[in-house]
Design an enzyme around this catalytic site. Structure first.
Site, PDB file in Angstrom:
ATOM      1  N   ASN A   1      -4.523   6.361  -7.072  1.00 29.45           N
ATOM      2  CA  ASN A   1      -5.038   7.744  -6.981  1.00 29.45           C
ATOM      3  C   ASN A   1      -4.032   8.765  -7.505  1.00 29.45           C
ATOM      4  OD1 ASN A   1      -3.387   7.334  -4.749  1.00 29.45           O
ATOM      5  ND2 ASN A   1      -4.560   8.691  -3.420  1.00 29.45           N
TER       6      ASN A   1
ATOM      7  N   ARG B   1       2.335   8.915  -6.294  1.00 33.72           N
ATOM      8  CA  ARG B   1       1.969  10.266  -6.748  1.00 33.72           C
ATOM      9  C   ARG B   1       2.194  10.608  -8.205  1.00 33.72           C
ATOM     10  NH1 ARG B   1      -1.100  10.897  -2.398  1.00 33.72           N
ATOM     11  NH2 ARG B   1      -0.024  11.470  -0.481  1.00 33.72           N
TER      12      ARG B   1
ATOM     13  N   ASP C   1       1.200   2.480   3.900  1.00 34.69           N
ATOM     14  CA  ASP C   1       0.327   3.546   3.403  1.00 34.69           C
ATOM     15  C   ASP C   1       1.155   4.820   3.179  1.00 34.69           C
ATOM     16  OD1 ASP C   1      -1.792   4.989   2.505  1.00 34.69           O
ATOM     17  OD2 ASP C   1      -2.932   4.968   4.372  1.00 34.69           O
TER      18      ASP C   1
ATOM     19  N   HIS D   1       1.564   5.212  -2.085  1.00 35.35           N
ATOM     20  CA  HIS D   1       1.115   6.230  -3.043  1.00 35.35           C
ATOM     21  C   HIS D   1       2.372   6.894  -3.586  1.00 35.35           C
ATOM     22  CE1 HIS D   1      -3.068   5.929  -1.624  1.00 35.35           C
ATOM     23  NE2 HIS D   1      -2.512   5.700  -0.443  1.00 35.35           N
TER      24      HIS D   1
ATOM     25  N   HIS E   1     -11.202   1.102   0.657  1.00 32.29           N
ATOM     26  CA  HIS E   1     -10.890   2.102   1.681  1.00 32.29           C
ATOM     27  C   HIS E   1     -12.215   2.328   2.410  1.00 32.29           C
ATOM     28  CE1 HIS E   1      -9.167   6.270   2.692  1.00 32.29           C
ATOM     29  NE2 HIS E   1     -10.402   6.295   3.159  1.00 32.29           N
TER      30      HIS E   1
ATOM     31  N   HIS F   1       0.842  -1.207   0.000  1.00 35.99           N
ATOM     32  CA  HIS F   1       0.000   0.000   0.000  1.00 35.99           C
ATOM     33  C   HIS F   1       0.875   1.255   0.000  1.00 35.99           C
ATOM     34  CE1 HIS F   1      -4.096   1.733   1.364  1.00 35.99           C
ATOM     35  NE2 HIS F   1      -3.360   2.715   0.864  1.00 35.99           N
TER      36      HIS F   1
ATOM     37  N   HIS G   1      -5.879  -0.664   5.439  1.00 35.24           N
ATOM     38  CA  HIS G   1      -5.533   0.047   6.691  1.00 35.24           C
ATOM     39  C   HIS G   1      -6.578  -0.009   7.806  1.00 35.24           C
ATOM     40  CE1 HIS G   1      -7.714   2.967   4.318  1.00 35.24           C
ATOM     41  NE2 HIS G   1      -6.666   3.330   3.609  1.00 35.24           N
TER      42      HIS G   1
ATOM     43  N   ASP H   1      -8.718   3.562  -3.702  1.00 35.50           N
ATOM     44  CA  ASP H   1      -8.140   4.055  -2.448  1.00 35.50           C
ATOM     45  C   ASP H   1      -8.046   5.570  -2.351  1.00 35.50           C
ATOM     46  OD1 ASP H   1      -6.893   3.057   0.107  1.00 35.50           O
ATOM     47  OD2 ASP H   1      -5.489   4.601  -0.532  1.00 35.50           O
TER      48      ASP H   1
END
Lengths: 517, 309
Positions: free
Chosen positions: A92, A62, A302, A60, A177, A58, A229, A150
């Site tokens: 995302n 970006r 995360d 991110h 999520h 998990h 999470h 997510d």
């Protein structure tokens, strides 16, 4: 290319104990005591621990869309720095990873960088808007390993139901999520601390209500649902229920939710503002127990980085999330020590279990035939080093919020100079307090000698900030005292600390570092 | 041994009991001088910035009057006239102000924790004039001073606060200060407007208005905002008034003989206060307004170290 690792203390699902490992063409070909072959490279891992490369399912990263926060490259380097060799990348981005072309682009980018395995997680719905299903089959064909919106929950129960049905054709899990948006309008967990510091709270039921829904959907459709999470004790109870019923429900928790609780928010530090919010003590305990008894299958970071200026704002204005891929491994080591959980059990939750749940072949274990992206983690080395420093004014540390206001003020009035060390977790600790800089340096020397305790020294460093004659004189004095040790150590470094650090410490800092053999 | 003086006021617990009593005694002296129309000049070289990032009329006016009474240079920074609308971050605003050499920030912000945030970027003294739901220490001080004027002691003083606890920084600061001073605090608020953890606080809690007013020495109403209705927190102002509005007959029959009525303002007649109760002799609401200026003068002097009168 033949590589041989000698005498490594291996911790993994399949192999545990001190062994030699032979790697041929990036595949583990043999694990045994005393392997004797002609290798191109031999790593003597005496006294060091060998674990599989971590899998953080998990993160991110970006990119594309928010490159000022993180790019695939900076994210991969951060991962490597923390011993993570495989990540599951959440969709995302902007545009979202919601079609096969985007998934293919990610795969190519990851190969081009050739740093870590970046495994794309596709969106469940187009644009992560929760309205129409995204092309999950096409994305699976291009290598998407799971699906998630997510950052946003799949709000409409009918869409979640249909997505679950559809996902059966992909044999890939849906990661939701779970958060009821109408209940999640606060900025931290609703509890004693939120009441005390006046921050709008998010009740725990914001999570568990939707988790209950998703478990029902999994039960009804037979689809694999993975709960992202987990942060509350009620969710843990629901997971226990789904386990009893033998449902295809798996789950994860972040190391931050295991190591911290809502009290960390008391300082209004925006680093403590994450989503889901830090748990209260009761839920934190439940999460740790759920890790101990395997109710929760894996630990993730995360990892959700922001640009510094985006977090340097008021608490409620600040965006939610902190980076974590670099601290995942140190986090679980800390957890193992503090909560007396076998390190092996925790290592499995960041290697074998995620590989198993997400059907990632050839990684996550140390076993003949598996691919080699293990890291030689120098767990013991960290405890073999000590950093000590002393500073003439507490003003800058105080302004930076690194020490309490009161201890700073009183310290200054009494001319107290602390000797500070940075412990294993990156937290500053005062090890002694002296009146005046000269006495502080003496105390620092004593502490260093106490740490060395007659052992052999690998490296020694002395550093300072600023050029005031007073400082330089003290540095010379310290070096004179260290003379004996300097001669005995393999390496000696001396220098000035970087200007970035001086912002936090001010001029006149004197410090030293010792690494034992 | 010398007494440590607070430099900042984030919340009431930045002051110790002795300091609060010192401020009260000083306030009594200042009040006499203030009513005679005398000014104080000892802080004339100091500059204060009133940084109001959330609309406020009475607290801001009260501070401004107090600062002008102390002959300070006053700089007003309002949301409407500032770069905030152009999205300058608070950090940059503080750095800008700091370069103008500010000695004191008086800050009001809808965000809790703002005073501590400002501290990261400035060494000036900071007074919290209300930060989100968190704290409103100067209101608590003026409230407690008003009680002190009327009862001269806090020992065993029964203070009942009635209204929206959840959204009230006034209540949070009042509970801390009144506990420090030795009063007994009771809170009466609808269950939807009480923090979930209310039972863990050092107060008595009830949602029965009569029980709260019975034998109270101080009855304090809180402003009820209409917008709470649309948030699902209560059904109507009418029902609120019926069960939580403080009424004259109830006050006069249940509260103690010398009891006083207080309210931080602005008041909603017919909502939290019924009829003409705000105009009764036992209503000290306007005294609170005056004491607000007086105690803020005493507080600024205390923090910045101005000479005595």
């Amino acid at each position: 290319m033949i590589k041989l690792i000698k005498n490594a203390n291996i911790i993994s699902h399949s192999t545990n104990g001190v062994y030699d490992v032979l790697i041929e063409d990036d595949k583990i070909s043999k694990i045994d005591k005393n392997i004797d072959v002609d290798a191109d490279e031999i790593i003597i891992a005496e006294g060091k621990t060998l674990i599989p490369g971590l899998i953080d399912m998990h993160v991110h990263f970006r990119q594309p869309g928010f490159d000022h926060r993180e790019t695939l490259e900076t994210g991969s380097l951060a991962a490597l720095h923390g011993g993570v060799t495989t990540v599951g990348m959440m969709p995302n981005t902007k545009p979202a990873l919601d079609n096969s072309i985007m998934i293919e682009y990610m795969q190519n980018k990851s190969k081009e960088l050739d740093l870590i395995n970046i495994l794309p997680i596709g969106a469940i719905t187009k644009g992560r808007e929760g309205k129409e299903l995204a092309g999950m089959r096409g994305m699976t064909d291009k290598g998407a390993i799971a699906f998630s919106d997510d950052g946003a929950p799949v709000y409409d129960p009918n869409i979640m139901y249909r997505a679950a049905q559809y996902s059966l054709m992909t044999k890939r899990p849906l990661i939701n999520h779970a958060e009821v948006p109408e209940l999640a309008k606060g900025n931290m967990r609703e509890g004693e601390t939120s009441c005390k510091i006046g921050v709008y709270g998010i009740p725990e039921i914001a999570e568990s209500i939707m988790v209950a829904r998703d478990i029902e959907i999994s039960k009804y459709t037979g689809a694999h649902v993975h709960i992202a999470h987990v942060s509350t004790s009620q969710t843990v109870d629901l997971l226990k229920y789904s386990k009893m019923q033998n449902l295809k429900v798996t789950s994860e928790v972040t190391h931050n939710h295991l190591l911290l609780n809502e009290e960390a928010c008391e300082s209004y530090s925006t680093d403590t503002k994450i989503n889901p919010p830090l748990p209260d003590k009761k839920s934190q305990k439940a999460l740790i127990e759920a890790i101990r008894d395997n109710t929760i299958n894996m630990i993730v970071s995360d990892h959700a980085p922001y640009a510094k200026y985006e977090k340097e704002v008021e608490f409620e204005t600040a965006p939610t999330g902190i980076s974590g891929v670099e601290t995942l491994l140190s986090g679980i080591i800390k957890l193992s020590k503090e909560q007396k959980i076998e390190l092996k059990d925790l290592i499995e939750k960041v290697t074998y279990n995620p590989a198993n749940i997400f059907r990632l072949e050839n990684i996550g274990d140390i076993k003949e035939g598996k691919s080699f992206d293990e890291i030689v983690e120098e767990i013991s080395k960290v405890e073999k080093s000590k950093v000590l420093f002393s500073i003439p004014t507490l003003k800058f540390l105080k302004a930076g919020g690194r020490i309490g206001k009161v201890s700073g003020t009183i310290g200054e009035i009494l001319n107290i100079k602390p000797v500070i060390t940075c412990n294993f977790d990156g937290i500053y600790e005062t090890v002694s307090k002296s009146r005046g800089m000269k006495k502080a340096i003496k105390s620092m020397f004593d502490k260093a000698m106490e740490f060395v305790n007659g052992d052999e020294v690998h490296s020694l460093a002395v550093y300072h900030s600023g050029d005031e004659p007073e400082t330089l004189k003290l540095v010379e004095g310290l070096k004179k005292n260290l003379g004996d040790l300097m001669n005995k150590s393999l390496h000696f470094f001396e220098g000035k600390i970087s200007p970035t650090m001086i912002v936090h410490t001010g001029n006149g800092l004197i410090g030293m570092a010792v690494i034992k053999k | 041994m010398f007494a440590m003086r607070a430099k900042d006021l984030y919340d009431v617990n930045d002051l110790c009991h002795e300091e609060v009593m010192e401020i009260f005694e000083e306030s009594k002296e200042i009040k006499k001088a203030y009513l005679r129309g005398e000014k104080i000049f000892s802080l004339k070289d100091k500059t204060v910035c009133n940084l109001f990032v959330e609309p406020s009329t009475r607290t801001k006016n009260s501070f401004e009057l107090a600062e002008k009474y102390l002959s300070m240079n006053v700089l007003n920074f309002n949301t409407s006239s500032s770069a905030f609308s152009k999205k300058e971050t608070l950090k940059d605003t503080i750095l800008t102000m700091k370069s103008m050499k500010i000695d004191l920030f008086v800050v009001r912000h809808k965000e809790p924790g703002t005073p501590a945030f400002i501290r990261k970027y400035s060494d000036a003294s900071i007074i919290n004039a209300g930060d989100g739901l968190h704290a409103h220490p100067t209101q608590a001080i003026l409230d407690a001073f008003t009680m002190y004027e009327n009862f001269n002691s806090f020992k065993g003083l029964k203070v009942s606060i009635i209204g929206d606890f959840y959204h009230s920084r006034v209540v949070r600061s009042n509970i801390k200060l009144l506990n420090m001073l030795g009063a007994d605090v009771a809170i009466c608020s609808p269950t939807t407007l009480s923090p979930r953890e209310i039972r863990t606080l050092p107060i008595k809690y009830t949602h029965d208005l009569k029980e709260a007013i019975k034998d109270a020495d101080v009855v304090m109403g809180l402003r009820m905002q209409l917008e709470r209705q649309s948030q699902g927190l209560f059904p109507s102002l009418k029902e609120y008034n019926k069960y939580f509005g403080i009424k004259e007959d109830m006050f006069e029959t249940l509260a103690n003989k010398d009891a006083i009525l207080m309210h931080p303002g602005p008041i909603n007649r017919g909502v939290e206060l019924s009829g003409d109760i705000a105009d009764k002799p036992y209503s000290k609401i306007l005294d609170q307004v005056q004491n607000g200026v007086i105690t803020r003068i005493a507080l600024i002097k205390h923090l910045l170290g101005g000479d005595s009168l």
